[in-house]
Design an enzyme around this catalytic site. Structure first.
Site, PDB file in Angstrom:
ATOM      1  N   CYS A  84      54.173 -26.836 -10.244  1.00  0.00           N
ATOM      2  CA  CYS A  84      55.601 -26.522 -10.313  1.00  0.00           C
ATOM      3  C   CYS A  84      55.905 -25.652  -9.091  1.00  0.00           C
ATOM      4  O   CYS A  84      55.128 -25.634  -8.133  1.00  0.00           O
ATOM      5  CB  CYS A  84      55.993 -25.872 -11.639  1.00  0.00           C
ATOM      6  SG  CYS A  84      55.247 -24.272 -11.987  1.00  0.00           S
ATOM      7  N   GLY A  85      57.019 -24.924  -9.106  1.00  0.00           N
ATOM      8  CA  GLY A  85      57.353 -24.123  -7.942  1.00  0.00           C
ATOM      9  C   GLY A  85      56.308 -23.057  -7.662  1.00  0.00           C
ATOM     10  O   GLY A  85      55.841 -22.881  -6.541  1.00  0.00           O
ATOM     11  N   THR A  86      55.920 -22.353  -8.727  1.00  0.00           N
ATOM     12  CA  THR A  86      54.966 -21.243  -8.590  1.00  0.00           C
ATOM     13  C   THR A  86      53.633 -21.476  -9.296  1.00  0.00           C
ATOM     14  O   THR A  86      52.676 -20.738  -9.036  1.00  0.00           O
ATOM     15  CB  THR A  86      55.560 -19.966  -9.218  1.00  0.00           C
ATOM     16  OG1 THR A  86      55.851 -20.275 -10.598  1.00  0.00           O
ATOM     17  CG2 THR A  86      56.826 -19.528  -8.510  1.00  0.00           C
ATOM     18  N   GLY A  87      53.592 -22.408 -10.224  1.00  0.00           N
ATOM     19  CA  GLY A  87      52.406 -22.606 -11.065  1.00  0.00           C
ATOM     20  C   GLY A  87      52.447 -21.716 -12.304  1.00  0.00           C
ATOM     21  O   GLY A  87      51.648 -21.900 -13.225  1.00  0.00           O
ATOM     22  N   GLY A 103      55.058 -21.140 -14.694  1.00  0.00           N
ATOM     23  CA  GLY A 103      55.602 -21.767 -15.902  1.00  0.00           C
ATOM     24  C   GLY A 103      54.653 -22.811 -16.466  1.00  0.00           C
ATOM     25  O   GLY A 103      54.460 -22.896 -17.688  1.00  0.00           O
ATOM     26  N   HIS A 119      33.349 -19.203 -13.934  1.00  0.00           N
ATOM     27  CA  HIS A 119      33.354 -18.151 -14.959  1.00  0.00           C
ATOM     28  C   HIS A 119      34.231 -18.482 -16.164  1.00  0.00           C
ATOM     29  O   HIS A 119      33.903 -18.091 -17.280  1.00  0.00           O
ATOM     30  CB  HIS A 119      33.844 -16.825 -14.349  1.00  0.00           C
ATOM     31  CG  HIS A 119      32.835 -16.202 -13.421  1.00  0.00           C
ATOM     32  ND1 HIS A 119      32.908 -14.885 -13.021  1.00  0.00           N
ATOM     33  CD2 HIS A 119      31.731 -16.715 -12.820  1.00  0.00           C
ATOM     34  CE1 HIS A 119      31.887 -14.614 -12.205  1.00  0.00           C
ATOM     35  NE2 HIS A 119      31.164 -15.720 -12.064  1.00  0.00           N
ATOM     36  N   HIS A 173      28.916 -16.350 -19.485  1.00  0.00           N
ATOM     37  CA  HIS A 173      30.321 -16.792 -19.466  1.00  0.00           C
ATOM     38  C   HIS A 173      30.646 -17.679 -20.667  1.00  0.00           C
ATOM     39  O   HIS A 173      31.790 -17.754 -21.090  1.00  0.00           O
ATOM     40  CB  HIS A 173      30.627 -17.505 -18.151  1.00  0.00           C
ATOM     41  CG  HIS A 173      30.358 -16.645 -16.954  1.00  0.00           C
ATOM     42  ND1 HIS A 173      31.057 -15.471 -16.719  1.00  0.00           N
ATOM     43  CD2 HIS A 173      29.441 -16.748 -15.968  1.00  0.00           C
ATOM     44  CE1 HIS A 173      30.585 -14.908 -15.625  1.00  0.00           C
ATOM     45  NE2 HIS A 173      29.610 -15.648 -15.145  1.00  0.00           N
ATOM     46  N   ASP A 230      56.864 -30.777 -12.129  1.00  0.00           N
ATOM     47  CA  ASP A 230      58.317 -30.869 -12.272  1.00  0.00           C
ATOM     48  C   ASP A 230      58.859 -31.296 -10.906  1.00  0.00           C
ATOM     49  O   ASP A 230      58.097 -31.670 -10.006  1.00  0.00           O
ATOM     50  CB  ASP A 230      58.914 -29.546 -12.789  1.00  0.00           C
ATOM     51  CG  ASP A 230      58.802 -28.409 -11.779  1.00  0.00           C
ATOM     52  OD1 ASP A 230      58.180 -28.593 -10.720  1.00  0.00           O
ATOM     53  OD2 ASP A 230      59.343 -27.318 -12.055  1.00  0.00           O
TER      54      ASP A 230
END
Ligand code: RB5
Length: 150
Positions: free
Chosen positions: A65-68, A70, A98, A134, A8
């Site tokens: 994005c800003g934080t990852g 969303g 994993h 895994h 974004d």
């Protein structure tokens, strides 16, 4: 590898830097937008990248994005996607070894490009899934997509 990338407005600049990194490592990069720093909605780009991976157009995807947060929430709604929001090189390695993550989600406002995002992306792109025990666990994650009760 063919890698779908998207962001974004908050992740736009980092996306541009990552594109250079990815092509420099010899991979092909498919930019799914956004194409400017104008305010936009991250789910639109999460959807485009996740669908590209889900349909097989690309081998894997990277979202910023800003934080990852969303981006990972949205991408994980798409069938076949295992999106991991990663904050360290250790998590990056584990998400591949994993969890067999096929989409990497990064926070442009939480992480520094040179010292964190760049090594995280390099590690992610060069680490293989370990399989073995895994495989069964990842299989159980994917089975949740078929469970109408969940
Ligand atoms: C945009 O302001 C911000 O909310 C977005 O980039 C992301 O951090 C959402 O999870």
């Amino acid at each position: 590898m063919k890698i779908a990338i998207g962001s974004d407005h908050a992740g736009f600049e980092v996306k541009q830097q990552l594109k250079n990194l990815i092509t420099g490592l010899g991979h092909e990069c498919l930019d799914k937008g956004t194409l400017s720093q104008d305010s936009c909605d991250y789910p639109d780009y999460a959807r485009a990248v996740a669908q590209s991976v889900s349909t097989g157009e690309c081998d894997c995807g990277i979202l910023v994005c800003g934080t990852g947060i969303g981006m990972s929430m949205a991408a994980n709604k798409v069938r076949g996607i295992r999106a991991a929001k990663v904050c360290s090189e250790f998590e990056s390695k584990m998400s591949r070894q994993h969890n067999n993550a096929n989409v990497l989600c990064l926070g442009a406002r939480s992480l520094d490009y040179e010292t964190q995002i760049k090594p995280i992306a390099q590690t992610w792109l060069t680490t293989e899934f370990e399989g073995g025990r895994h495989e069964r666990r990842v299989g159980k994650i994917m089975a949740l997509e078929e469970d109408w009760r969940s």
